[in-house]
Design a protein around this motif. Structure first.
Motif, short mmCIF file in Angstrom:
data_model
loop_
_atom_site.label_atom_id
_atom_site.label_comp_id
_atom_site.label_asym_id
_atom_site.label_seq_id
_atom_site.Cartn_x
_atom_site.Cartn_y
_atom_site.Cartn_z
N SER A 123 -38.36 38.44 40.11
CA SER A 123 -37.77 38.37 38.76
C SER A 123 -38.21 37.10 38.02
N ASN A 124 -38.82 36.17 38.75
CA ASN A 124 -39.31 34.95 38.12
C ASN A 124 -40.38 35.31 37.08
N PRO A 125 -40.27 34.77 35.86
CA PRO A 125 -41.25 35.16 34.83
C PRO A 125 -42.69 34.81 35.21
N GLU B 67 -28.45 33.73 35.89
CA GLU B 67 -28.40 32.38 36.50
C GLU B 67 -27.01 31.78 36.27
N GLU C 148 -44.49 24.85 21.97
CA GLU C 148 -43.39 24.42 22.84
C GLU C 148 -42.03 24.56 22.14
N LYS D 149 -39.06 30.39 29.31
CA LYS D 149 -37.72 29.84 29.07
C LYS D 149 -36.70 30.51 29.98
N SER D 150 -37.05 31.69 30.48
CA SER D 150 -36.08 32.39 31.33
C SER D 150 -36.09 31.88 32.77
N MET D 151 -36.92 30.89 33.05
CA MET D 151 -36.91 30.35 34.43
C MET D 151 -35.60 29.64 34.68
N TRP D 152 -35.08 29.81 35.88
CA TRP D 152 -33.84 29.15 36.23
C TRP D 152 -34.11 27.67 36.46
N ARG D 153 -33.06 26.90 36.30
CA ARG D 153 -33.19 25.46 36.49
C ARG D 153 -33.63 25.15 37.92
N SER D 154 -33.06 25.91 38.86
CA SER D 154 -33.41 25.67 40.27
C SER D 154 -34.90 25.96 40.50
N GLU D 155 -35.42 26.95 39.81
CA GLU D 155 -36.85 27.29 39.97
C GLU D 155 -37.73 26.17 39.42
N ASN E 247 -44.03 24.76 30.78
CA ASN E 247 -42.94 24.16 30.00
C ASN E 247 -42.98 24.58 28.54
N ALA E 248 -44.18 24.88 28.05
CA ALA E 248 -44.31 25.14 26.61
C ALA E 248 -44.14 26.61 26.24
N LYS E 249 -44.58 27.51 27.10
CA LYS E 249 -44.57 28.92 26.69
C LYS E 249 -43.14 29.47 26.64
N PRO E 250 -42.78 30.09 25.52
CA PRO E 250 -41.41 30.58 25.40
C PRO E 250 -41.05 31.60 26.46
N ARG E 251 -42.04 32.32 26.93
CA ARG E 251 -41.78 33.34 27.93
C ARG E 251 -41.14 32.75 29.20
N ARG F 221 -31.96 37.15 32.01
CA ARG F 221 -32.25 36.39 33.24
C ARG F 221 -31.44 35.09 33.27
N LEU F 222 -31.35 34.42 32.15
CA LEU F 222 -30.59 33.16 32.14
C LEU F 222 -29.09 33.42 32.31
#
Lengths: 855, 531
Positions: free
Chosen positions: A375-377, B40, B18, A401-407, A395-399, B36-37
């Motif tokens: 499920s990781n983007p 989380e 960004e 943004k759905s990464m979890w903080r832990s990831e 860090n820059a690509k909006p896609r 997804r968020l």
């Protein structure tokens, strides 16, 4: 040659050579939109200067033609420069460009219609230089009637460029530094072209010189505008140009030297000789040119050398490797030698768990258990794209943004700067993760290209290795439990024992108690499920501390390297207790009896060889069985003899007198408790056996049936007497309690292993043909035939016996009732046989069966 | 690499990507991020005391299950833990506690926890707003290092106070006045000092509540146009020359001096409930189209207009958004026990109004929290600008609350309390939000009273003054309206006794106490001859 002549020929030639070289560099480099637009500017400049050169040598079709081509280039230049500035300032507007294009079209039409320049020619005169007559070339032209509006357009465009540059600087819209340079360059170009209006100055190529300066300023503008790759291209280009210039000077000097000595250009020499001499000089210099260019290439490709070598080595190495570990090693080596990164990690696609597991780390210290879920983007990105990703892009690509903080944190902790996909046939099989470079420099496009290439090359190797590993694993794995199989275990046992030097290795030999009974009772499907569950328990508890295998049937082994007997005992007990408690969780009481007996032996203190280790663990396991099952026993040195004497009999126990005695004792116990059913078990046994005999079942089955019939109500021992002997109608709760007697029978009999063979029959005697019986709701022939016989016999005797709440019915009525329930409660075929037996008086009943009457 | 460095290296495309790249997302990609968020957040939430109280034993495993099993919430549901600042019970340890007024609540103020991730996210979204404020086309912006920023917002512990503290890590900004100085000043002093410094240094960016911007604009005009150029001698030469140039410009155009004569702003950011009505006036005075943004203490900064200034777009990674349609909202007004249905961003319809429901992401405390803010979905995608995400217009607070200039929110509870304490014998009432001739918001209180002995006109003035005292007492922010913005937010009309009941009988429907239908009010006033 006079200075004016040098300027006349030299300036356009120098500008043309420079433009061409620059264009060459740009053509081979990676292009973005700035470079593409700049290439358009260069093209226009090349047209301008090339035609200026051709005009000067009066090439066919003539000076006027080349002059018009030159003017075409000249008109194009400001328009494309305007576009270039708009792109740099990021302010591309369609309307001005459209207007300019329209005006340009008119200007070109005017030009080719002869309204801009009416006539142009090269005037050759002879002049005396150092006492010698030399030809002197001059360019002369006459302006046409539309020169003013056309030039006006030209200058308006140039002013628009300067204005655009200034406004974008003023509004501090991005790239003001670059735009400033272009503004200055364009002003110079403007002044240069302005000189063309004065024919006295216009005959000299000031315009081309000014344009050349402008072009150079544009190059600097692009360079300043972070063209990292351009640095390399330009450096190489400049080196080429430098060497070419040196060689060209030498060549010209050579020609001048020949001229001085042979007087090449004198009119007395034939043209053929002159051409031949020049060709000769060219032939001498041509290899020098080539050599020089080769040298430059070598110098500039030296940085690439390590990359290419790494690639070649990797491609050669991986083709012969089938081990994933070795492929990762080679891959890491290739990356390391080409890019010098601090750490390299490889993650492998785990399709079962739908994630990527960390498989390899180039560091012996920094390992990681980082996993990346599907499920990781990043997964979806790499599934769709083949390129590598830098941490900055992530860090820059909006896609993302759905990464979890832990990831994100995991990637940060690993200091990951680049992730490279490993793909095979378009499918993502792995990921290469790279930390920062040793010199802390950022990854450049060349690095990423190389990494992407390595990732693609590794993809196929990964796939092959995975297929090979899967095949190997399949050959060594038990298909039911996914533990290692017997063959693999014996091999690994031998290898592991040989590896032991100063430590110990322990072996657990585990056998499931009552498993045959479990299989008989619930069938092989449930038995297999139980084995799977137990294998999972073993796998979970043992983890990576040892190697677990299914040794055969219901036997499991666990090899524990580095564990002594006591440590192995602790693990064995965990397994045993977990098995016991997980089967206790079944709501169905009848399933709550699967336990394990475990024997342990350790090498080298408990056994001198691997064979002995296996044998002695087996002895210890039998000792556990003998001691009452469901326990763990560590092998002691005198145990072998003891076991030999007390080995548990494993065959069938039919007809053994001590068990028969037990049966009668138990029957007596139930008869004593339930006075109304006194003799019920014995009678049921007789009816059932007579029925079974007529089915031609073998004697061992008849014996089982008899003993099952005697014991079928043994569970009633656990039911209170006031319920068993109650005269009134039973309550629902009491009925449920009575129904429990079947399960209670199992609970009692399972503690008598020698009688366990009767359990399937006992358990099935209240099942119904239509599946509405209890305790398991089996239907039709799923209920064992002996149990179906017992059901008829039990029902018949129950109906014909006196009960606390009713008097016994006649045999005739009882049979009628049984016949009425044939096909619903009872096996219809057996009912027919039972009816015949009763009517033919082959069954001795009490009361006696009298045809159609009650006695 | 921080924003300063990126600006120095002129990585403009990277900066845009960004911070504003989310505007390139498709709605599906946007929803994927949301889902997804949120998963989380559920994961983080389930591990804490608050999560156990809300989820019970079973952690939702999907968004659907989450929305089915977790009821909508209000601040009261969290008050016990949040007012005590019970860090231990929260999903993540808060880095900051942010305060706001709890209008109509059991306590005068509300506190919301902000985790480190939330603060980081807030920093990013605010920089996005700054970039968009200086942009008029996709990919183009003029934000630079060392911009002069007139920051007319409340300091910590209010939400707006975070920005000056966190932004310096990313971008060097010259706040007017400096953050340290501003925090020791009152609202009025801060604005005065900011304008003074602006005269000397210039102003590139300005952020304030729309009502505050308009107040500053009016004060500016009054001051500069009444005093002429007499103040020039007290000013520095730089400020004096700026003022003189502005004065000449305004005289040339034969009008009074406006802020746009003094400064050419790169960006102007406005927020607050009255933005919709004040934006045009702000643009007229400041010469730049303001960028409206939306935020709140519980959700943080969650939406911004784009370069086109034609609707708010919600940031995909700040909160999980749900929307309650007006029909459902009406049902819940009529029956407070009714749990209205909510819809997701991709299920909305253009032109409809919705109450926003948010769930904090990144470890925040609020789940399915009713913000009480109404939005109109203007369009599901903006074809003209190539943005494939829904655009919204902030409508107002939900009708049960009257928001005045973003400073205070008058609830039914507040009005009842003020009436009770005042001792005025009010038998029935209702309140309506309205705007005066200068587009300043106020609330109009219609009262029915017993035993009217004095003339209604006199009584209205007397009662208004009397009630104002008690409103100031009951609502801490009420007095700021007069003090800070010069607004008198109350107007009283006394109705003949029994008017409201008569309307109920005639119209056969009950009149809502707070913000009843505009047409119902007209009908009623017609009935008694006031219309």
């Amino acid at each position: 040659m006079p200075v004016t002549q040098l300027v006349f020929f030299g300036v356009p030639t120098m500008a043309l050579v420079s433009y061409c070289l620059l264009m060459l560099c740009l053509v081979v480099s990676e292009k973005d939109r700035y470079i593409r637009v700049f290439m358009a500017v260069l093209s226009a400049l090349i047209v301008w200067t090339a035609s200026a050169v051709l005009l000067r040598i009066d090439l066919y079709p003539g000076t006027l033609f080349w002059n018009r081509v030159m003017v075409t280039g000249m008109f194009f230049v400001p328009v494309v420069i305007y576009y270039f500035v708009s792109v740099l300032a990021n302010q591309v507007k369609k309307m001005p460009l459209l207007l300019m294009s329209t005006a340009l079209a008119f200007a070109l039409a005017a030009n080719y219609g002869g309204f801009v320049v009416e006539d142009a020619r090269i005037i050759t005169t002879d002049v005396l230089i150092n006492g010698q007559s030399r030809p002197y070339y001059e360019f002369a032209y006459e302006l046409g009637s539309l020169i003013i509006p056309v030039y006006l357009f030209f200058f308006v465009t140039i002013i628009a460029i300067i204005f655009k540059a200034i406004t974008s600087m003023k509004s501090r819209v991005k790239a003001e530094g670059s735009v400033k340079l272009v503004a200055v360059g364009t002003t110079i170009m403007f002044i240069g072209v302005l000189m063309n209006l004065l024919p006295a100055l216009g005959r000299y190529p000031f315009d081309i010189f000014a344009t050349f300066i402008n072009a150079m300023m544009m190059v600097i503008a692009i360079y300043k505008y972070r063209m990292l790759e351009l640095r390399f291209v330009l450096t190489r280009g400049i080196a080429f140009a430098g060497i070419t210039a040196v060689l060209a000077t030498l060549f010209l000097n050579g020609v001048v030297w020949i001229d001085r000595h042979i007087d090449l250009f004198s009119s007395e020499r034939s043209t053929t000789v002159t051409v031949l001499m020049i060709l000769l000089a060219a032939a001498v210099f041509q290899p020098l040119f080539r050599l020089a260019h080769k040298l430059v290439n070598m110098i500039f490709q030296k940085a690439d050398y390590s990359r290419r070598k790494a690639l070649r080595n990797f491609s050669l190495t991986i083709s012969g490797i089938l081990s994933l570990d070795n492929i990762c090693e080679s891959l890491a080596e290739a990356i390391q030698s080409a890019i010098h990164t601090r750490r390299i990690y490889v993650m492998i696609n785990n399709e079962d768990k739908k994630c990527f597991d960390m498989f390899y780390s180039s560091s012996k210290i920094f390992k990681s258990d980082f996993t990346m879920d599907y499920s990781n983007p990043l997964y979806s990105w790499f599934s769709e794209n083949d390129n590598s990703l830098t941490s900055r892009t992530i860090n820059a690509k909006p896609r993302f943004k759905s990464m979890w903080r832990s990831e994100r944190k995991s990637l940060d902790e690993l200091d990951i700067e680049v992730i490279v996909p490993v793909k095979s046939n378009g499918k993502l099989t792995g990921l290469i993760l790279l930390s920062s470079k040793e010199d802390n420099k950022p990854y450049i496009a060349d690095d990423l290209d190389l990494l992407t290439y390595l990732g693609t090359s590794a993809g196929v190797a990964f796939d092959n290795a995975r297929l090979y590993a899967a095949a190997k694993l399949e050959a060594n794995t038990d298909s039911l439990t996914n533990l290692y199989n017997h063959r693999y275990f014996l091999r690994i046992l031998d290898e592991e024992v040989k590896k032991v030097r100063s430590g110990e290795i322990s072996l657990l030999m585990m056998d499931l108690d009552y498993f045959k009974l479990y299989n008989d009772l619930y069938g092989h499907f449930d038995g297999d499920c139980a084995l799977e569950n137990i294998a999972e328990i073993i796998r979970r508890i043992v983890g990576n501390r040892g190697i677990a295998a299914r040794y055969g049937g219901e036997e499991f082994t666990v090899l524990l390297p580095g564990h002594n007997a006591q440590q192995a005992y602790d693990i064995a007990e965990q397994i045993r207790i977990e098995i016991q408690s997980s089967f206790m969780e079944f709501s169905d009481q009848t399933k709550q009896f699967l336990t394990a007996s475990i024997g342990i032996c350790s090498y080298p203190f408990g056994a001198p060889t691997s064979d002995e280790l296996l044998k002695r663990a087996d002895f210890a396991m039998y000792k556990a069985k003998n001691n009452g099952k469901n326990q763990t026993v560590i092998y002691a040195n005198n145990q072998e003899e003891e076991n030999a004497a007390n080995k548990v009999p494993s065959g069938e126990f039919l007809n053994e007198p001590e068990y028969v005695a037990t049966i009668y004792a138990l029957t007596a116990a139930i008869d004593a408790k339930d006075k109304y059913t006194f003799g019920h078990s014995q009678r049921v046994a007789n009816y059932a056996v007579t029925l079974a005999e007529s089915l031609n079942l073998d004697p061992s089955h008849l014996m089982i049936l008899k003993e099952a019939a005697l014991l079928h109500d043994i569970g009633k021992i656990g039911i209170p007497e006031h319920v068993l002997n109650k005269q009134q109608r039973l309550t629902e709760e009491e009925i449920n309690l009575i129904h429990k007697h079947v399960e209670m029978s199992i609970t009692i009999v399972k503690h008598l292993p020698s009688l366990s063979y009767v359990l399937p029959v006992v358990l099935g005697h209240h099942e119904r043909w239509d599946g509405k019986g209890y305790p398991r709701g089996l239907s039709g022939e799923n209920t064992p035939i002996l149990a179906r016989c017992l059901a008829i016999a039990d029902a018949f005797d129950a109906m014909t016996s006196d009960r606390p709440y009713s008097k016994g019915r006649s045999a005739y009525v009882a049979l009628q009732e049984i016949e009425r329930n044939a096909g619903t409660q009872f096996d219809p075929e057996l009912v027919v046989i039972f009816s015949k037996l009763l009517k033919n008086k082959n069954i001795q009943t009490s009361p006696t069966f009298h045809g159609t009457q009650v006695s | 690499m921080n924003l300063d460095k990126m600006l120095k290296e002129k990585l403009y495309d990277d900066i845009w990507q960004e911070y504003c790249g989310f505007l390139d997302l498709s709605l599906q990609e946007y929803m994927d991020i949301q889902h997804r968020l949120m998963l989380e957040q559920i994961d983080i939430y389930a591990g804490c005391e608050l999560g156990k109280r809300i989820f019970g034993k079973h952690k939702p495993v999907s968004i659907d299950q989450f929305r089915r099993s977790v009821p909508l919430s209000t601040y009261g549901d969290y008050a016990e833990l949040l007012l005590q600042k019970s860090d231990w019970a929260l999903p993540s340890k808060p880095l900051l506690w942010i305060k706001t007024t709890w209008e109509g609540g059991d306590k005068p103020e509300k506190w919301a926890p902000y985790t480190e991730s939330m603060v980081e996210c807030h920093k990013g979204t605010f920089i996005t707003c700054m970039i968009l404020a200086t942009s008029s086309r996709r990919g183009e912006f003029s934000l630079d290092i060392n911009e002069k920023f007139l920051y007319g917002m409340a300091p910590l512990p209010y939400l707006t106070g975070i920005v000056p503290h966190i932004i310096s890590e990313e971008l060097t900004v010259d706040f007017l006045p400096t953050v340290k100085e501003a925090e020791s000043m009152s609202f009025g002093e801060r604005n005065k000092m900011g304008m003074k410094l602006g005269l000397e240094k210039g102003i590139d960016l300005f952020f304030g509540l729309s009502s505050v911007i308009m107040y500053i604009t009016r004060s500016f005009s009054e001051k500069n146009n009444s005093g002429g150029l007499s103040n020039l001698i007290k000013m520095s030469p730089k400020a004096a020359s700026r003022l003189t140039a502005a004065w000449i410009k305004s005289r040339k155009e034969k009008r009074s001096m406006l802020p746009k004569d003094l400064w050419q702003l790169k960006g102007l950011i406005c927020a607050g409930t009255d933005s919709k009505t004040l934006k045009d006036k702000i643009e007229e005075s400041w010469g730049i189209k303001p960028l409206e943004i939306f935020g709140g203490t519980e959700p943080t900064c969650i939406a911004s207009e784009t370069w086109a200034r034609d609707g708010l777009v919600f940031f995909p990674d700040v909160c999980f958004y749900e929307f309650i349609p007006m029909v459902e909202l009406e049902r819940s007004f009529q029956n407070p026990d009714y749990e209205p249905h909510s819809y997701l961003m991709d299920e909305l319809r253009e032109g409809e109004e919705y109450e926003l429901v948010i769930s904090n992401l990144k470890g925040g405390a609020f789940l399915r929290y009713r913000t009480g803010d109404l939005f109109r979905c203007l369009m599901m995608k903006n074809n003209g600008e190539g943005i494939r995400l829904p655009h919204f217009q902030y409508v107002d607070r939900c009708p049960d609350v009257i928001d005045i200039s973003g400073f205070t929110r008058i609830s039914e509870k507040t009005i009842k309390k003020a009436i009770r304490l005042s001792g005025v014998k009010v038998t029935n009432w209702f309140a309506v939000k309205d705007f005066d001739d200068e587009d300043r918001a106020y609330f109009h209180l219609y009262l029915e009273m017993n035993n009217m002995e004095i003339s209604p006109v006199v009584a209205e003035e007397v009662i208004k003054d009397h009630l104002s005292v008690y409103f100031r007492y009951v609502d801490a922010d009420y007095k700021d309206l007069k003090k800070l913005l010069g607004i008198d937010p109350l107007m009283v009309t006394i109705l003949p006794s029994g008017t409201i009941d008569r309307f109920t009988l005639t119209a056969k429907r009950k009149l809502r106490k707070m913000n009843p239908s505009h047409y119902d009010v007209i009908e009623m006033l017609r009935m008694i001859g006031l219309k």
